[in-house]
Design an enzyme around this catalytic site. Structure first.
Site, PDB file in Angstrom:
ATOM      1  CB  CYS A 292     -40.380 -26.867  12.881  1.00  0.00           C
ATOM      2  SG  CYS A 292     -39.813 -28.048  11.665  1.00  0.00           S
TER       3      CYS A 292
ATOM      4  CG  ASN B  99     -39.320 -26.778  16.881  1.00  0.00           C
ATOM      5  OD1 ASN B  99     -39.180 -27.867  17.386  1.00  0.00           O
ATOM      6  ND2 ASN B  99     -38.421 -26.239  16.082  1.00  0.00           N
TER       7      ASN B  99
ATOM      8  CG  HIS C 272     -39.488 -34.111  16.444  1.00  0.00           C
ATOM      9  ND1 HIS C 272     -38.400 -34.705  17.035  1.00  0.00           N
ATOM     10  CD2 HIS C 272     -38.990 -33.225  15.541  1.00  0.00           C
ATOM     11  CE1 HIS C 272     -37.301 -34.190  16.519  1.00  0.00           C
ATOM     12  NE2 HIS C 272     -37.610 -33.295  15.614  1.00  0.00           N
TER      13      HIS C 272
END
Lengths: 481, 141
Positions: A96, A330, A404
């Site tokens: 992701c 990720n 993030h």
């Protein structure tokens, strides 16, 4: 569980706080944010600190919150010679990540066409549960995507050389091996290349007001070079394919743990030695999923350019739509750091955390090598996102990592109880953000009130120095899965 | 007896729930329905398609994991929301055979919520209670 302040912005939980902790755990947060860290963060990061082969410390970024296995915002580095790899430290949505595109357009030019543009993007980019992809692939071609990622896009007309040069690892993890991937993962993902997905995934049109450019020297080097400039961010991952790769290996690792004499405090932290057949197979399969995710964001970016060309009647070159950078949040990567005075290769797990390399790292594209890596942070759809730059201090303190996103503080169900999707859509419209969503309950779950204040979490990493502010991006249009 | 109950206090970005059943069959049906309800309003789904499912595992708990994982997998691989389940257990509860009914995903018709990415093993638990069976599950959204 007790934590103590090491220095401004750094809080430590010592190994005597939980049996089995091999290293301390550190939470990076301001005085204001440390109080809002939920109990899950403490439980989960101290579990991570118990994993074999962990080096220096287990870490949580300021946007951290309760996840499964690792907390979201969790970072840990493991020795590649005697440490482990854990799918729970990467997440089901492998790679992701978020891509940022810059344009030559300004707010004045885009504002009158905002509805047309968002409606067009919503029409041409599949969103939500069950969205079928933009690209039809047979098994062989899908394996090419797994192997080559954005290189495949380049060979098939979905990318430019400039895109390829502006992505973490060129969007092409070369150790990917499709023979490690199950038929089940292929079945689940083969029809989803070029889909946004749902949850917190989005495609956002943003403006960069001149007064929110914090580093005026650096901003032009990242393509931010005119007042009220329009930029875009694309946030999505590896879709069903990556979710299934992670699920498959969670089961493989659960079985393999006994064989390697490993125990963990949480079944979701199932792991295997990195240097084992299972560990290596997962690392290769993870790379297939990561390449698929890089290709997914690339195909969507390609379709975004076409939509802009159509709406503005200008070519891609005239519009100047190009990739600033594309980061994974990720993932696990092999990287080298100085640990106790010696160079050590480690496998850095980042789960809801972004690489934040300072200048001079060889892995950066040549145009960023002198200044550091662009770090793109996606905030909630109401509050905006940030462009930051990586730093040498991150290389020293956090294994080249930073935050993030904003970080959740409210559960999805609570958010839905607080606001209705259609009301939120109206409120956002009044605030100058035109949003289209595949699911109204899904929209409500992503309301700004469900997240920490993005300005607070960004200020925390800026003050700490693990990344530095370049510009804030203010949303004006959004499509949601 | 409640069929299932969502738990907002755990893993806040995801979907945690307790599922209940007087029998193991009932627990599996309710846990499956709760997973589907994370993705779609079940009242908007007509059960006009059928999937035959056969699964096996080395324990009842792992079989429950496989069962929920299958519902998530079929959502993407067969593009179907499943809402109606008939289950039978074989081999001392280590194997199951199920008829699962649902409908192909239709965004125009279905009250779609969020995509379930995976069934996590975080605090995953299945236990026998005085009233029957209870499970705790966290789905990754």
């Amino acid at each position: 569980m007790q934590s103590h302040k090491v220095s401004n912005g750094i809080w430590q939980i010592d190994p005597d706080q939980k049996q089995g902790m091999r290293v301390p755990a550190r939470i990076y947060a301001s005085e204001k944010l440390i109080g809002s860290m939920d109990e899950g963060v403490y439980e989960q990061i101290t579990n991570v600190a118990c994993l074999p082969g962990i080096v220096s410390r287990a870490m949580v970024m300021p946007d951290g919150h309760w996840g499964y296995g690792f907390p979201i915002g969790g970072v840990a580095a493991f020795s590649t010679s005697d440490g482990v790899i854990s799918p729970g430290g990467i997440g089901f949505d492998i790679n992701c990540g978020i891509r940022m595109l810059r344009t030559n357009l300004t707010l004045e030019e885009v504002k009158p066409k905002m509805k047309e543009l968002v409606n067009m993007l919503f029409k041409v980019i599949p969103t939500g549960v069950g969205g079928k992809g933009l690209v039809r692939l047979d098994r062989k071609k899908f394996e090419d995507v797994m192997r080559k990622g954005v290189k495949w896009c380049l060979e098939n007309g979905y990318a430019t050389e400039a895109d390829y040069d502006s992505i973490e690892e060129n969007g092409h993890l070369k150790w990917a091996d499709p023979s490690t991937v199950s038929d089940r993962a292929v079945q689940r993902g083969i029809n989803q290349l070029g889909t946004l997905g749902s949850g917190n995934h989005f495609l956002e049109i943003e403006v960069v007001p001149e007064d929110l450019v914090y580093d005026k020297e650096l901003a032009p080097k990242f393509g931010i070079d005119r007042p009220d400039q329009i930029v875009l961010t694309i946030h999505c991952g590896s879709r069903g394919f990556g979710h299934q790769v992670a699920t498959d290996f969670l089961k493989v690792f659960s079985r393999a743990m006994q064989k390697y004499g490993l125990t963990v405090r949480d079944k979701e932290l199932a792991c295997a030695p990195f240097d084992s057949p299972e560990g290596q197979d997962y690392f290769k399969a993870m790379a297939c999923a990561a390449n698929n995710a890089f290709a997914n964001r690339q195909v969507i970016a390609h379709r975004v350019r076409q939509a802009f060309e159509h709406v503005f009647g200008k070519s891609e070159q005239e519009l100047g739509i190009s990739t600033v950078y594309d980061v994974a949040h990720n993932i696990a990567k092999r990287e080298k750091y100085i640990v106790d005075g010696k160079e050590l290769e480690v496998l850095v797990h980042r789960k809801g955390a972004t690489r934040s390399f300072g200048p001079e790292r060889e892995d950066l594209p040549s145009r960023y090598r002198g200044i550091g890596q662009p770090v793109i942070v996606g905030g909630s759809m109401q509050t905006g996102s940030y462009l930051l730059v990586g730093s040498k201090y991150a290389d020293e303190e956090t294994f080249g990592s930073t935050l993030h996103g904003s970080g959740r503080t409210m559960s999805r169900r609570q958010a839905k109880k607080s606001v209705r999707g259609d009301e939120l859509q109206k409120q956002m419209m009044e605030a100058g953000i035109y949003v289209q969503a595949a699911s109204m309950p899904g929209l409500a779950e992503e309301a700004g009130i469900a997240y920490k204040n993005i300005d607070d979490v960004i200020q925390a990493v800026h003050d700490l120095g693990i990344s530095k502010k370049v510009a804030k991006l203010i949303p004006i249009g959004n499509i949601k899965g | 007896m409640k069929k299932y109950e969502y738990d907002d206090s755990v893993a806040i970005g995801d979907c945690a729930y307790h599922a209940f059943g007087q029998t193991l069959e009932e627990l599996f049906v309710n846990a499956g329905l709760a997973a589907t309800e994370c993705m779609v309003d079940p009242d908007t789904v007509d059960a006009d398609q059928e999937q035959e499912i056969e699964l096996s595992a080395d324990s009842e708990s792992n079989l429950l994991y496989e069962w929920l994982e299958e519902i998530v997998y079929l959502k993407d691989a067969e593009d179907i929301f499943l809402t109606d389940f008939q289950i039978e257990f074989l081999d001392g509860n280590k194997k199951l055979r199920a008829k699962a009914r649902g409908e192909k995903i239709n965004p125009q018709k279905h009250g779609i919520k969020a995509d379930v990415k995976a069934v996590t093993m975080y605090r995953f638990d299945l236990k026998k209670t005085e009233e029957g069976w209870e499970a705790f599950i966290v789905l990754d959204l």
